[in-house]
Design a protein around this motif. Structure first.
Motif, mmCIF file in Angstrom:
data_model
loop_
_atom_site.group_PDB
_atom_site.id
_atom_site.type_symbol
_atom_site.label_atom_id
_atom_site.label_comp_id
_atom_site.label_asym_id
_atom_site.label_seq_id
_atom_site.Cartn_x
_atom_site.Cartn_y
_atom_site.Cartn_z
ATOM 1 N N UNK A 128 0.832 -1.197 0.000
ATOM 2 C CA UNK A 128 0.000 0.000 0.000
ATOM 3 C C UNK A 128 0.872 1.255 0.000
ATOM 4 N N UNK A 129 0.266 2.362 -0.328
ATOM 5 C CA UNK A 129 1.004 3.622 -0.325
ATOM 6 C C UNK A 129 1.395 3.995 1.099
ATOM 7 N N UNK A 138 3.501 8.806 9.986
ATOM 8 C CA UNK A 138 3.989 9.175 8.652
ATOM 9 C C UNK A 138 4.997 8.142 8.132
ATOM 10 N N UNK A 139 4.802 7.732 6.889
ATOM 11 C CA UNK A 139 5.726 6.787 6.264
ATOM 12 C C UNK A 139 5.373 5.323 6.477
ATOM 13 N N UNK A 140 4.450 5.052 7.405
ATOM 14 C CA UNK A 140 4.062 3.653 7.668
ATOM 15 C C UNK A 140 3.480 3.041 6.407
ATOM 16 N N UNK A 141 3.924 1.836 6.062
ATOM 17 C CA UNK A 141 3.506 1.200 4.811
ATOM 18 C C UNK A 141 2.875 -0.156 5.099
ATOM 19 N N UNK A 142 1.613 -0.249 4.850
ATOM 20 C CA UNK A 142 0.890 -1.497 5.074
ATOM 21 C C UNK A 142 0.789 -2.335 3.817
ATOM 22 N N UNK A 143 -0.021 -3.381 3.886
ATOM 23 C CA UNK A 143 -0.164 -4.261 2.734
ATOM 24 C C UNK A 143 -1.588 -4.793 2.649
ATOM 25 N N UNK A 144 -1.910 -5.357 1.510
ATOM 26 C CA UNK A 144 -3.167 -6.066 1.294
ATOM 27 C C UNK A 144 -2.858 -7.502 0.889
#
Length: 257
Positions: A128-129, A138-144
């Motif tokens: 994810x963005x 800020x900057x945390x990047x998750x996923x699907x």
């Protein structure tokens, strides 16, 4: 198996997301058996364990739960998960968990499936963005998790439309599907991709039809220069595991796929 949540647990919570988490996690810990070995219960993992919610004390199998308030047996095409990099590290180490996917409605479980860990490869994890600079994290990047890209037969039902299925049958089906586990991430990826091609064909199909996927598979595995041989190898593996049958030279039939 009692399909109702324990509402006494949520008296002090106001956040809908917290309530959902408490109820669903408690329900699984109280009601779910281990689909791998049949142990009558699984326990919660240590707090903050990465990509792992539950563990079987008997066989040490690991599980994660994803749930949604939904009255449907059709699961979303993609499911939100946690930190992208941690997920990728876990699945590429081959020490990843299997996943429970739950639907609940009116404080009661109506559908629950499990997907064995051998069907999680980097291609089914979408980055994810990152959160914008103005966000608290800020900057945390998750996923699907791209559930739509996982073969349908690997989504093993445990509860279907409010009815819990026989645990012995669930365990039998889990272990049948899990027999496709391989020793390397590369071989897992090849098997996953060939299986998805097979699923797109009719019950009976030919080697010629499988070869029509060669360009698509080459794009996924650019370092392999003999894709057709790899297709034949994976079909042989699926035959040995009882998922396809050779009916005649160059002809195949799916078995419970």
């Amino acid at each position: 198996m009692d399909l109702h949540f324990d509402l006494s647990l949520i008296q002090r919570y106001k956040s809908a997301s917290q309530i959902a988490r408490v109820l669903t996690e408690d329900w699984l810990a109280r009601n779910m058996y281990c689909p791998v070995c049949g142990e009558i219960s699984i326990r919660r993992a240590e707090p903050n364990a990465p990509v792992k919610d539950y563990v079987c004390e008997n066989c040490k199998s690991q599980y994660e739960l994803k749930s949604k308030n939904e009255n449907s047996d059709k699961y979303a095409t993609k499911v939100n998960d946690g930190v992208y990099q941690k997920m990728i590290e876990r699945i590429t180490s081959l020490d990843n968990p299997s996943f429970f996917f739950m639907h609940y409605d009116a404080y009661e479980v109506n559908n629950l499936i499990i997907v064995p860990k051998c069907f999680f490869i980097p291609d089914v994890i979408e980055k994810r963005k990152p959160l914008p600079p103005t966000a608290r994290r800020a900057g945390w990047t998750g996923c699907n998790i791209l559930l739509k890209d996982i073969p349908d037969f690997a989504k093993i039902p445990i509860i279907r439309n409010g009815v819990s299925l026989d645990p012995k049958n669930v365990c039998r089906e889990y272990n049948r599907v899990y027999s496709l586990q391989t020793n390397t991430l590369e071989s897992r990826g090849w098997l996953f991709d060939v299986l998805n091609c097979v699923e797109r064909l009719d019950t009976t199909f030919t080697l010629k039809q499988m070869y029509e996927f060669a360009n698509e598979l080459k794009m996924k595995h650019p370092t392999n220069n003999n894709v057709e041989a790899k297709i034949r190898q994976q079909l042989q593996f699926l035959r040995d595991k009882g998922f396809v049958e050779f009916t005649s030279r160059g002809s195949y039939k799916k078995i419970d796929l």
